[in-house]
Design an enzyme around this catalytic site. Sequence first.
Site, PDB file in Angstrom:
ATOM      1  N   HIS A 125       0.837  -1.197   0.000  1.00 45.71           N
ATOM      2  CA  HIS A 125       0.000   0.000   0.000  1.00 45.71           C
ATOM      3  C   HIS A 125       0.874   1.250   0.000  1.00 45.71           C
ATOM      4  CE1 HIS A 125      -0.426   0.915   4.642  1.00 45.71           C
ATOM      5  NE2 HIS A 125       0.825   0.795   4.287  1.00 45.71           N
ATOM      6  N   CYS A 148       5.756   6.284   4.516  1.00 43.84           N
ATOM      7  CA  CYS A 148       4.539   5.577   4.064  1.00 43.84           C
ATOM      8  C   CYS A 148       3.952   6.200   2.803  1.00 43.84           C
ATOM      9  CB  CYS A 148       3.496   5.577   5.174  1.00 43.84           C
ATOM     10  SG  CYS A 148       4.073   4.705   6.639  1.00 43.84           S
ATOM     11  N   HIS A 188       4.938   0.086  -0.474  1.00 47.01           N
ATOM     12  CA  HIS A 188       5.711  -0.737   0.458  1.00 47.01           C
ATOM     13  C   HIS A 188       4.754  -1.793   0.991  1.00 47.01           C
ATOM     14  CE1 HIS A 188       3.794   2.233   3.105  1.00 47.01           C
ATOM     15  NE2 HIS A 188       3.770   1.247   3.997  1.00 47.01           N
ATOM     16  N   HIS A 232       3.380  -4.902   3.933  1.00 53.86           N
ATOM     17  CA  HIS A 232       3.251  -5.321   5.331  1.00 53.86           C
ATOM     18  C   HIS A 232       2.849  -6.782   5.390  1.00 53.86           C
ATOM     19  CE1 HIS A 232       3.561  -1.318   7.105  1.00 53.86           C
ATOM     20  NE2 HIS A 232       2.768  -0.884   6.144  1.00 53.86           N
ATOM     21  N   ASP A 282      -4.890 -10.562  -0.217  1.00 48.27           N
ATOM     22  CA  ASP A 282      -3.567 -11.176  -0.055  1.00 48.27           C
ATOM     23  C   ASP A 282      -2.735 -11.051  -1.334  1.00 48.27           C
ATOM     24  OD1 ASP A 282      -1.539 -12.602   1.246  1.00 48.27           O
ATOM     25  OD2 ASP A 282      -2.251 -14.507   0.436  1.00 48.27           O
ATOM     26  N   HIS A 283      -1.491 -10.580  -1.173  1.00 48.34           N
ATOM     27  CA  HIS A 283      -0.561 -10.367  -2.286  1.00 48.34           C
ATOM     28  C   HIS A 283      -1.075  -9.332  -3.290  1.00 48.34           C
ATOM     29  CE1 HIS A 283       1.483 -13.754  -0.512  1.00 48.34           C
ATOM     30  NE2 HIS A 283       2.494 -13.595  -1.351  1.00 48.34           N
ATOM     31  N   GLU A 339      -0.684  -4.196  11.757  1.00 51.03           N
ATOM     32  CA  GLU A 339       0.107  -3.822  10.580  1.00 51.03           C
ATOM     33  C   GLU A 339       1.551  -4.248  10.802  1.00 51.03           C
ATOM     34  OE1 GLU A 339      -0.429  -0.012   8.029  1.00 51.03           O
ATOM     35  OE2 GLU A 339       1.212   0.393   9.399  1.00 51.03           O
TER      36      GLU A 339
HETATM   37 NI    NI Z   1       2.435   0.988   5.519  1.00 46.90          NI
END
Ligand code: NI
Length: 143
Positions: free
Chosen positions: A14, A33, A39, A41, A79-80, A129
């Site tokens: 995200h 961010c 990037h 998580h 997911d992914h 997160e």
């Molecule tokens: Ni983040």
Amino acid sequence: MVFVTRKSHFNAAHRLNNPNKDEQWNNDIYGKCNYPNWHGHNYTLEVTVAGEPDPETGFVIDLSRLKKIVKKKILNPCDHRNLNTDVPFLEGIIPTSENLVKAFFKQLKDDVEAASPKGSVLYSVKLFETERNIAEYCPYKTI
Ligand code: NI
């Protein structure tokens, strides 16, 4: 009241950016961010259902049914993926953990409660997160 939680994991990319604000504002508020090329998580998701155990099954909710609902409604779409661009139910929101838990709750509520014995409710959605940064949405809690 008994609380039952299903824990799951997913990975996603995200970027935190408010398109209505300028670059300086976004850099000041979101820092790293806000980096334009995303990037990732390793998220941990906890979905909690509250109710009284059903007299016949002893369950507040059948956890195998809850697992399937979380997979279908959250994990498969997220997911992914890139949470900013790939997930239709997140369109138009800034994917902070705070906004994600509210969107996930809305996404899960009807299916979870349809699969629960009478009276059980989707109680909360909690998203890690990182191990240290956690958001929880629970409409039943007040301050
Ligand atoms: Ni983040």
